[in-house]
Design an enzyme around this catalytic site. Structure first.
Site, PDB file in Angstrom:
ATOM      1  N   ASP A  39      -1.848  -1.573  13.241  1.00  0.00           N
ATOM      2  CA  ASP A  39      -1.751  -1.033  12.827  1.00  0.00           C
ATOM      3  C   ASP A  39      -3.684  -0.104  12.463  1.00  0.00           C
ATOM      4  O   ASP A  39      -4.360   1.453  12.175  1.00  0.00           O
ATOM      5  CB  ASP A  39      -2.888  -1.204  10.591  1.00  0.00           C
ATOM      6  CG  ASP A  39      -3.603  -2.127  10.559  1.00  0.00           C
ATOM      7  OD1 ASP A  39      -3.658  -2.681  12.002  1.00  0.00           O
ATOM      8  OD2 ASP A  39      -4.584  -2.092   9.316  1.00  0.00           O
ATOM      9  N   ASP A  86       0.017  -7.461  -3.248  1.00  0.00           N
ATOM     10  CA  ASP A  86      -1.501  -6.635  -3.892  1.00  0.00           C
ATOM     11  C   ASP A  86      -2.304  -5.714  -4.469  1.00  0.00           C
ATOM     12  O   ASP A  86      -1.112  -6.264  -5.434  1.00  0.00           O
ATOM     13  CB  ASP A  86      -1.372  -5.916  -2.097  1.00  0.00           C
ATOM     14  CG  ASP A  86      -2.386  -6.744  -1.373  1.00  0.00           C
ATOM     15  OD1 ASP A  86      -4.159  -6.866  -1.963  1.00  0.00           O
ATOM     16  OD2 ASP A  86      -2.468  -6.940  -0.569  1.00  0.00           O
ATOM     17  N   GLU A 100      -9.646 -12.555   2.005  1.00  0.00           N
ATOM     18  CA  GLU A 100     -10.996 -11.853   0.670  1.00  0.00           C
ATOM     19  C   GLU A 100     -10.670 -11.981  -0.796  1.00  0.00           C
ATOM     20  O   GLU A 100     -11.035 -10.722  -1.389  1.00  0.00           O
ATOM     21  CB  GLU A 100     -10.371  -9.818   1.758  1.00  0.00           C
ATOM     22  CG  GLU A 100     -10.167 -10.209   3.008  1.00  0.00           C
ATOM     23  CD  GLU A 100      -9.840  -8.247   3.242  1.00  0.00           C
ATOM     24  OE1 GLU A 100     -10.356  -8.103   4.156  1.00  0.00           O
ATOM     25  OE2 GLU A 100      -9.130  -8.234   2.946  1.00  0.00           O
ATOM     26  N   TRP A 144      -6.387 -14.553  11.828  1.00  0.00           N
ATOM     27  CA  TRP A 144      -6.703 -13.019  11.685  1.00  0.00           C
ATOM     28  C   TRP A 144      -8.120 -12.501  12.279  1.00  0.00           C
ATOM     29  O   TRP A 144      -8.192 -11.093  12.588  1.00  0.00           O
ATOM     30  CB  TRP A 144      -6.357 -12.624  10.133  1.00  0.00           C
ATOM     31  CG  TRP A 144      -6.867 -12.560   8.915  1.00  0.00           C
ATOM     32  CD1 TRP A 144      -7.371 -13.565   8.890  1.00  0.00           C
ATOM     33  CD2 TRP A 144      -8.306 -11.340   9.150  1.00  0.00           C
ATOM     34  NE1 TRP A 144      -7.587 -13.176   7.046  1.00  0.00           N
ATOM     35  CE2 TRP A 144      -8.355 -11.897   7.714  1.00  0.00           C
ATOM     36  CE3 TRP A 144      -8.255 -10.374   9.319  1.00  0.00           C
ATOM     37  CZ2 TRP A 144      -8.961 -10.400   6.810  1.00  0.00           C
ATOM     38  CZ3 TRP A 144      -9.122  -9.724   8.511  1.00  0.00           C
ATOM     39  CH2 TRP A 144      -9.976  -9.530   7.703  1.00  0.00           C
ATOM     40  N   HIS A 185      -6.328 -10.345  -4.268  1.00  0.00           N
ATOM     41  CA  HIS A 185      -5.388  -9.129  -3.791  1.00  0.00           C
ATOM     42  C   HIS A 185      -4.659  -9.370  -5.236  1.00  0.00           C
ATOM     43  O   HIS A 185      -3.768  -9.465  -4.582  1.00  0.00           O
ATOM     44  CB  HIS A 185      -4.966  -9.691  -2.621  1.00  0.00           C
ATOM     45  CG  HIS A 185      -6.545  -9.122  -1.563  1.00  0.00           C
ATOM     46  ND1 HIS A 185      -6.524  -7.166  -1.261  1.00  0.00           N
ATOM     47  CD2 HIS A 185      -6.849 -10.081  -0.647  1.00  0.00           C
ATOM     48  CE1 HIS A 185      -7.067  -7.276  -0.420  1.00  0.00           C
ATOM     49  NE2 HIS A 185      -7.403  -8.734   0.197  1.00  0.00           N
ATOM     50  N   ARG A 209       0.878  -1.243  -0.110  1.00  0.00           N
ATOM     51  CA  ARG A 209       0.115   0.333   0.047  1.00  0.00           C
ATOM     52  C   ARG A 209       0.690   0.796   0.044  1.00  0.00           C
ATOM     53  O   ARG A 209       0.617   2.275  -0.544  1.00  0.00           O
ATOM     54  CB  ARG A 209      -1.018   0.324   1.265  1.00  0.00           C
ATOM     55  CG  ARG A 209      -2.373  -1.091   1.070  1.00  0.00           C
ATOM     56  CD  ARG A 209      -1.900  -1.998   0.849  1.00  0.00           C
ATOM     57  NE  ARG A 209      -3.109  -2.650   0.155  1.00  0.00           N
ATOM     58  CZ  ARG A 209      -3.629  -4.082   1.437  1.00  0.00           C
ATOM     59  NH1 ARG A 209      -3.109  -4.089   2.263  1.00  0.00           N
ATOM     60  NH2 ARG A 209      -5.104  -4.538   1.017  1.00  0.00           N
ATOM     61  N   TYR A 237      -2.725  -6.723  15.308  1.00  0.00           N
ATOM     62  CA  TYR A 237      -2.703  -5.920  14.661  1.00  0.00           C
ATOM     63  C   TYR A 237      -2.601  -4.165  14.437  1.00  0.00           C
ATOM     64  O   TYR A 237      -3.189  -2.972  15.745  1.00  0.00           O
ATOM     65  CB  TYR A 237      -4.838  -6.267  13.785  1.00  0.00           C
ATOM     66  CG  TYR A 237      -4.316  -6.662  12.328  1.00  0.00           C
ATOM     67  CD1 TYR A 237      -3.606  -7.926  12.221  1.00  0.00           C
ATOM     68  CD2 TYR A 237      -5.488  -6.345  11.506  1.00  0.00           C
ATOM     69  CE1 TYR A 237      -4.361  -8.921  11.520  1.00  0.00           C
ATOM     70  CE2 TYR A 237      -5.420  -6.782  10.168  1.00  0.00           C
ATOM     71  CZ  TYR A 237      -4.849  -8.411  10.542  1.00  0.00           C
ATOM     72  OH  TYR A 237      -4.488  -9.096   9.288  1.00  0.00           O
TER      73      TYR A 237
END
Length: 696
Positions: A355, A130, A255, A327, A191, A101, A353
């Site tokens: 973040d 990603d 995801e 996770w 991703h 990112r 996490y």
């Protein structure tokens, strides 16, 4: 007294006295490697007397960790006399970095490796691919880096970067010298937009794809119906596997939206050919993902590697040799363990996490979500036996190396202690004392870290309106002294210490900050305390709702709208949630019609009082005053709350909203609420339609 060590050892026996370091005594420090000493791998004993220092371990890693403990014990030229026996709780003690990112330099990675090795972390999970960027050179597929490593942001800027294979070797070797194994992650089947941008034939539709410059999970994914997908992954792993000597490669697996697989002839043909019909636990497409993961496991085995994936790889069935990284809470890890898989716990909302917010979201830098304070991170304890634990630092809202370090430290020290220390030896108060020393060492290295800011219980805000008096109380996200001034000067570590709530009966300016035990001042908060009169109201009655006008275009700030812009005639809307929903949005962010909107009307407040307002709209005006201006902030969470004294009844309101993408966040995803609470309340209320009037 022996200084507290991070991570806390299995046993410490203090002996009194100290060993003094001089030029003559350095020869009396011995490190002995003894495979038959009976210590677990990575374990060590450290014996310090007045005349000698001796460390014994069964592995080189154990001796390395003995040196790290000795480094923490050393105070100037003195080492306290002590006997320590120590070994880790878990074999996998990991930290995760995400340059996809926002790119991270080799130098930044090495700085993190240096510190984490010192605190006995032994694994670095390197997230290399990603949707937003492909970060590792693959010689057979040069477009992965010439195209996939760069993205054009919505404001026109270009972000990117990648690691050459020589740089990867350099990082891996640097980490290995410090007994850290680097585990790469190559995402599949979701991703993968960056790879598909470079090679569209890897997708179901084979259509060209533009930059994916927002955060989330698009439905543009790899196509497991096509054999070329597996050929591509085989080629990639052939190059990746020789760069990373460790036994594992992470394949992601999380995801993955399967909507395109449902319509893809190749995917449906694969489902039919492989007999992947629906079961009680999985759809055909979920079983197709399981098929793809098993194929990937076979590719890895071909190159001598084992598979790790996020807990979604459990969906549709999984090979018994795969390792699961849990996770989404512990549920996936527990299910994986029951099926005989090795498990690494990294539950996002249980502290793992990094973040997530580490203090009050109203005053901390924007993050993705969540509340993982240092104490919450430290308190995590896996509920079942596992292979290990890992702290993850995703970089969606990390725009600089200094911010990356700010989010990582000191919570990474808590991860180290979770992974190494037995639960009965953990003590948060003692740990916090040791954290201060560890952070002082970070200062010497030039590494940034989080120092808490004083917070107001119930939510912080910097403009405090009051009628008769204001009482302000402050807390901190971890134990720390607070200092303040009231004379307009900047506080220093020697300023007055906060002892309890302030009481104000007149206007004042309060500056307050936390100070470490070694005298470093944290960020200063400035609060303006203002005695106000009630703003007069008008009678609130009429038709509920607001009037809205719009102009189309992509604007990052309200000042960007040209004076010549065409505005639509005002139209009625029901409530504030209609404002960001005027145009349809899609998680792929294709074909968006961006716009600016201004809604006007009146808000009815229920009683005479001071009201605190909160919103992620760009601006909120009340009675002609700009009360909240979110300006150039990433508008994901409310971070500019403000207060005003209002008389019961109707007050003019103006709301300004920009539909745009800023800092990777799409404002059209916001609910569009305005929240309020009275000064004596702790919970916010949503401004409902029945409190809004188009006209009065």
């Amino acid at each position: 007294m022996v200084a507290r060590i991070i991570p806390a050892p299995v046993s410490v026996q203090e002996r009194g006295g100290s060993f003094r370091l001089t030029e003559n005594t350095r020869g009396k420090i011995e490190y002995k490697l003894d495979p038959k000493c009976g210590l677990p791998p990575e374990g060590y004993t450290l014996n310090v007397t007045r005349t000698r220092v001796k460390a014994v371990a069964s592995t080189p890693a154990g001796l390395f960790y003995a040196k790290q403990t000795l480094r923490q014990l050393t105070d100037g030229d003195q080492i306290p006399c002590v006997r320590i026996k120590d070994y880790p709780r878990y074999s996998w003690r990991g930290f995760h970095v995400d340059p996809c990112r926002h790119f991270q330099s080799v130098e930044g990675l090495m700085a993190m490796i240096d510190v984490m090795a010192q605190y006995k972390i032994n694994t670095m999970h390197w997230h290399l691919t990603d949707d937003q960027g492909w970060r590792i050179e693959i010689k057979k597929y040069p477009r992965l880096t010439s195209v996939g490593a760069w993205r054009t942001e919505w404001d026109g800027g270009v972000h990117g970067g990648f690691y050459t294979q020589d740089e990867v070797r350099e990082v891996v070797a640097y980490a290995a010298e410090r007994f850290i194994t680097v585990v790469p992650e190559i995402e599949m089947p979701g991703h993968a937009v960056a790879a598909i941008r470079a090679y569209p034939e890897l997708s179901c539709t084979e259509e060209p794809v533009g930059s994916f410059s927002t955060w989330g999970s698009p439905d543009i994914v790899l196509c497991p119906g096509k054999e070329k997908m597996f050929e591509f992954l085989d080629d990639v792993i052939a190059e990746v596997s020789v760069l990373f000597p460790g036994e594992y490669i992470h394949i992601g697996g999380d995801e993955c939206k399967k909507t395109r697989w449902q319509k893809c002839p190749a995917c449906q043909a694969r489902i039919k050919a492989e007999g992947l019909s629906a079961t009680a636990d999985a759809t055909p497409e979920e079983r197709l993902q399981s098929y793809a993961v098993r194929r990937m496991e076979g590719i890895l085995a071909k190159y001598g590697k084992k598979l790790i994936g996020w807990d979604e790889i459990l969906e549709g069935g999984l090979s018994p040799n795969a390792t699961v990284m849990s996770w989404r809470g512990e549920k996936g890890g527990i299910a994986a363990a029951e099926q005989g898989h090795q498990v690494i716990m990294t539950p996002s909302h249980d502290g793992m996490y990094l973040d997530h917010y580490q203090g009050d979201p109203k005053i901390e830098p924007e993050t993705i979500s969540g509340d993982n304070t240092l104490e919450k991170v430290y308190s995590y304890n896996p509920s079942i036996p596992v292979k290990g634990v890992q702290g993850n630092l995703w970089s969606e809202y990390i725009y600089s190396e200094a911010q990356r370090q700010y989010m990582f430290f000191p919570r990474a020290f808590a991860i180290a202690e979770i992974g190494w220390t037995l639960p009965e030896n953990k003590d948060f108060t003692a740990f916090c004392t040791a954290v201060d020393r560890a952070c002082e060492d970070l200062d010497a290295r030039g590494i940034n870290y989080h120092i808490p800011m004083p917070e107001q219980p119930g939510g912080s805000y910097n403009h405090v309106a009051f009628l008769d008096k204001a009482v302000l109380e402050f807390t901190t996200s971890r134990p720390m002294r607070m200092v303040y001034t009231l004379d307009g000067s900047e506080p220093t570590p020697e300023s007055a210490t906060y002892e309890g709530p302030f009481e104000f009966t007149s206007d004042a300016t309060l500056r307050i900050a936390c100070v470490t035990s070694y005298g470093k001042l944290g960020p200063v908060r400035t609060l303006n305390i203002e005695k106000q009169q009630l703003r007069p109201s008008v009678k609130a009655e009429g038709e509920h709702g607001l009037n809205l006008r719009t102009t189309y275009g992509f604007f990052l700030n309200w000042a960007d709208i040209p004076a010549s812009a065409f505005w639509t005639a005002p139209m009625p809307i029901e409530g504030t949630r209609d404002i960001p929903k005027l145009e349809p949005t899609h998680y792929n962010m294709t074909g968006m019609n961006f716009y600016a909107a201004e809604a006007t009307g009146y808000i009815n407040v229920p009683k005479d009082d001071v009201y605190i307002f909160s919103t992620v709209f760009d601006q909120l005006w009340i009675d002609g005053e700009l009360l909240i201006d979110n300006g150039s902030e990433v508008k994901k969470h409310t971070r500019a709350d403000n207060s005003i004294a209002l008389q019961k009844g109707g007050h003019a309101i103006k709301i300004r909203f920009l539909s745009n993408v800023h800092g990777g966040w799409t404002t059209a995803r916001n609910r569009g609420d305005i929240l309020y609470r009275r000064a004596d309340e702790t919970d916010f209320h949503t401004v409902r339609t029945d409190r809004l009037y188009r006209t009065i």
